[in-house]
Design a protein around this motif. Sequence first.
Motif, PDB file in Angstrom:
ATOM      1  N   ASP A   1       9.862   6.569  -7.152  1.00  0.00           N
ATOM      2  CA  ASP A   1      10.435   6.853  -5.832  1.00  0.00           C
ATOM      3  C   ASP A   1      11.630   5.934  -5.573  1.00  0.00           C
ATOM      4  OD1 ASP A   1       8.217   8.626  -5.339  1.00  0.00           O
ATOM      5  OD2 ASP A   1       7.013   6.852  -4.906  1.00  0.00           O
ATOM      6  N   HIS A   2      12.781   6.342  -6.004  1.00  0.00           N
ATOM      7  CA  HIS A   2      13.981   5.528  -5.798  1.00  0.00           C
ATOM      8  C   HIS A   2      14.591   5.872  -4.443  1.00  0.00           C
ATOM      9  CE1 HIS A   2      14.694   4.341 -10.290  1.00  0.00           C
ATOM     10  NE2 HIS A   2      13.447   4.217  -9.915  1.00  0.00           N
ATOM     11  N   THR A   3      13.846   5.480  -3.409  1.00  0.00           N
ATOM     12  CA  THR A   3      14.244   5.765  -2.031  1.00  0.00           C
ATOM     13  C   THR A   3      14.566   4.467  -1.309  1.00  0.00           C
ATOM     14  OG1 THR A   3      11.976   5.611  -1.205  1.00  0.00           O
ATOM     15  CG2 THR A   3      12.704   7.771  -2.029  1.00  0.00           C
ATOM     16  N   GLU A   4      15.224   4.599  -0.186  1.00  0.00           N
ATOM     17  CA  GLU A   4      15.522   3.412   0.616  1.00  0.00           C
ATOM     18  C   GLU A   4      14.236   2.781   1.134  1.00  0.00           C
ATOM     19  OE1 GLU A   4      17.872   0.449   1.842  1.00  0.00           O
ATOM     20  OE2 GLU A   4      18.479   2.204   0.655  1.00  0.00           O
ATOM     21  N   GLU A   5      13.269   3.615   1.511  1.00  0.00           N
ATOM     22  CA  GLU A   5      11.974   3.110   1.974  1.00  0.00           C
ATOM     23  C   GLU A   5      11.312   2.258   0.893  1.00  0.00           C
ATOM     24  OE1 GLU A   5       8.484   5.576   3.884  1.00  0.00           O
ATOM     25  OE2 GLU A   5       8.313   5.670   1.694  1.00  0.00           O
TER      26      GLU A   5
ATOM     27  N   ARG B   1       0.841  -1.197   0.000  1.00  0.00           N
ATOM     28  CA  ARG B   1       0.000   0.000   0.000  1.00  0.00           C
ATOM     29  C   ARG B   1       0.875   1.246   0.000  1.00  0.00           C
ATOM     30  NH1 ARG B   1      -3.902   0.423   5.111  1.00  0.00           N
ATOM     31  NH2 ARG B   1      -1.858   0.307   6.126  1.00  0.00           N
ATOM     32  N   VAL B   2       0.589   2.192  -0.900  1.00  0.00           N
ATOM     33  CA  VAL B   2       1.384   3.420  -0.962  1.00  0.00           C
ATOM     34  C   VAL B   2       0.625   4.557  -0.276  1.00  0.00           C
ATOM     35  CG1 VAL B   2       2.680   2.764  -3.014  1.00  0.00           C
ATOM     36  CG2 VAL B   2       0.488   3.919  -3.289  1.00  0.00           C
ATOM     37  N   GLY B   3       1.381   5.370   0.446  1.00  0.00           N
ATOM     38  CA  GLY B   3       0.759   6.445   1.220  1.00  0.00           C
ATOM     39  C   GLY B   3       0.248   7.590   0.377  1.00  0.00           C
ATOM     40  N   LEU B   4       0.794   7.771  -0.827  1.00  0.00           N
ATOM     41  CA  LEU B   4       0.401   8.887  -1.684  1.00  0.00           C
ATOM     42  C   LEU B   4      -0.455   8.402  -2.846  1.00  0.00           C
ATOM     43  CD1 LEU B   4       3.793  10.846  -1.665  1.00  0.00           C
ATOM     44  CD2 LEU B   4       1.798  11.141  -0.187  1.00  0.00           C
ATOM     45  N   GLU B   5      -1.270   7.406  -2.550  1.00  0.00           N
ATOM     46  CA  GLU B   5      -2.172   6.848  -3.551  1.00  0.00           C
ATOM     47  C   GLU B   5      -3.290   7.839  -3.872  1.00  0.00           C
ATOM     48  OE1 GLU B   5      -2.967   5.238  -6.170  1.00  0.00           O
ATOM     49  OE2 GLU B   5      -2.509   3.248  -5.336  1.00  0.00           O
ATOM     50  N   ARG B   6      -3.857   7.722  -5.076  1.00  0.00           N
ATOM     51  CA  ARG B   6      -5.044   8.502  -5.418  1.00  0.00           C
ATOM     52  C   ARG B   6      -6.181   8.100  -4.491  1.00  0.00           C
ATOM     53  NH1 ARG B   6      -6.129   6.851 -11.177  1.00  0.00           N
ATOM     54  NH2 ARG B   6      -8.078   7.961 -10.756  1.00  0.00           N
ATOM     55  N   PRO B   7      -6.940   9.076  -3.962  1.00  0.00           N
ATOM     56  CA  PRO B   7      -7.966   8.763  -2.950  1.00  0.00           C
ATOM     57  C   PRO B   7      -8.975   7.724  -3.403  1.00  0.00           C
ATOM     58  CG  PRO B   7      -7.594  11.136  -3.062  1.00  0.00           C
ATOM     59  CD  PRO B   7      -6.813  10.524  -4.201  1.00  0.00           C
ATOM     60  N   GLU B   8      -9.395   7.770  -4.680  1.00  0.00           N
ATOM     61  CA  GLU B   8     -10.420   6.832  -5.125  1.00  0.00           C
ATOM     62  C   GLU B   8      -9.897   5.408  -5.167  1.00  0.00           C
ATOM     63  OE1 GLU B   8      -8.734   8.922  -8.810  1.00  0.00           O
ATOM     64  OE2 GLU B   8      -9.240   9.403  -6.727  1.00  0.00           O
TER      65      GLU B   8
ATOM     66  N   PRO C   1       4.914   4.602   3.057  1.00  0.00           N
ATOM     67  CA  PRO C   1       4.226   5.860   3.415  1.00  0.00           C
ATOM     68  C   PRO C   1       4.482   7.010   2.452  1.00  0.00           C
ATOM     69  CG  PRO C   1       5.206   4.833   5.351  1.00  0.00           C
ATOM     70  CD  PRO C   1       5.706   4.065   4.173  1.00  0.00           C
ATOM     71  N   SER C   2       5.674   7.096   1.906  1.00  0.00           N
ATOM     72  CA  SER C   2       6.002   8.198   0.986  1.00  0.00           C
ATOM     73  C   SER C   2       5.937   7.770  -0.469  1.00  0.00           C
ATOM     74  CB  SER C   2       7.407   8.736   1.298  1.00  0.00           C
ATOM     75  OG  SER C   2       7.485   9.197   2.631  1.00  0.00           O
TER      76      SER C   2
END
Length: 502
Positions: free
Chosen positions: A480-484, A438-445, A470-471
């Motif tokens: 999002d090429h982040t460590e998270e 689950r991604v935190g910045l998902e589209r609300p719908e 979350p991010s």
Amino acid sequence: MTAFILVSGTFTGGWIWREVAAVLRESGADVHPVTLTGMGEGGPPAGPGTDLETHIQDVVRLIDQVDAPEVVLVGHAYGLYPVLGAAGRRPERVARIVNVDGGLPQDGDPALGLVPDQELRDRLLNPSGPAGDEGLIAPPPLDAWQRWGSVEGIGADGLARLARCAAPQPAGTLTQPLPLSDAVAELPLTGVLCAANGSSIQLVEAAVGFGDPRFQALTDPRVTFFELATGHWPMLSVPGELAAVLVRAAAGEGHRLAETAKEQPVHLRPFLMDVPERPRERVGRFDLHLPEGDGPHPAVVFVHGGPLPAGALPTPRDWPTILGYGQYVAHLGGVGVTLDHRLHDFADYGRAAQDITDVVERVRADPRVDGDRVALWFFSGGGLLSADWLAAPPPWLRCVAATYPVLAPLPNWTLVDPRFRPVAAVRGAGGLPIVLTRVGLERPEIMATVEEFLTAAKECEANVEVVDVPSGHHSFEALDHTEEAREAVEHAVRTVLGHLRG
């Protein structure tokens, strides 16, 4: 003075624009809400031959009557069809077309795709008699309007008004093909997208990136977009905001795709991890990414999202993200299976489901695969395809995974077969492990479908593990090429393989 002609959608007439028209007039505009033939008080009565051409002529007559050099034609949903038809007859009088949550109809398309009931669509296409009394389609009852589009933002009074004032829709208006003149393509266009109904600028940008030729014209600098955080009837839910958007649209304002279209499409951006390359074998519509050793090995079948245009290249099994997952599984000792299925339209979920079943049967029969240890992993709009497997999981299916999935059809996905509802199917999953990223910045719908799924899973005590980013955005592996993000992918893949080896 700007002159607006406002054309409403199915079952509705000029009354639905009352609040919008009042705000526009306060701004100094000349406003003409239309009640099309047969669509209620103020309009001509419907006759046996009332069809789309009748409604096109209604709009053409009004264009001819308006005392202004040019008009802005505004069409909501079905109303876009007579607007486009009329614009082709009077292109020299049209300053701009505004499409309010109306899709992208092409020449020869009927408005039948707006009908959410497959049985009714079939009856309209192959009538043994009229659709109803004198060929009229009855409006939905009060509690069924959401099937025709999201009612988010409409209060109880507004919804009651919608049901009270609705008029039967002449069947011919939905079945007659749209005659679309080439002149319409030369007119400025603004799209007003209703996010709670499943439309967004991000989705339009993705469609352009997939190479769908229908969407390439939307990169013209004369084409602009606005997005409203509301349901399918913004004239009832946010009339002030819609009126302000119409004024800005008439002035040529709004988001333009011309610049973003030059960027590398999200689905072609690099995978967030550097994965050692493993042998890859192409078999029909799927690829096998093979680990070391003779096997048999457990297998993870990756199911891409959609719908996607039929001619999009490269196909999904060659996208960096899908390819990255397949190679990563092979690196960790499993067989990664990437495939192309034929989900090209919302009506294609049944065909895509059969494609997946066929691939799974062939994969399980491969001697390098342990046919009793298989996982299925679904992405984005492909999440709906998990429904069959959740509803009645076979014994060899050891895990189902889903990453930023859509788990119930969005409000404007009216052509999706009701069978493809994972939020309902999960009640049949029993103890089958489910790994949901689950991604935190998902589209609300989309997030709403995930939360509905998790609520249903909790009620039936399904075995769900949630991997949170979350991010993270939708398609976070490319964005999002982040460590998270990397940790989330690693954790999800290792968890799925753990279920296959357990």
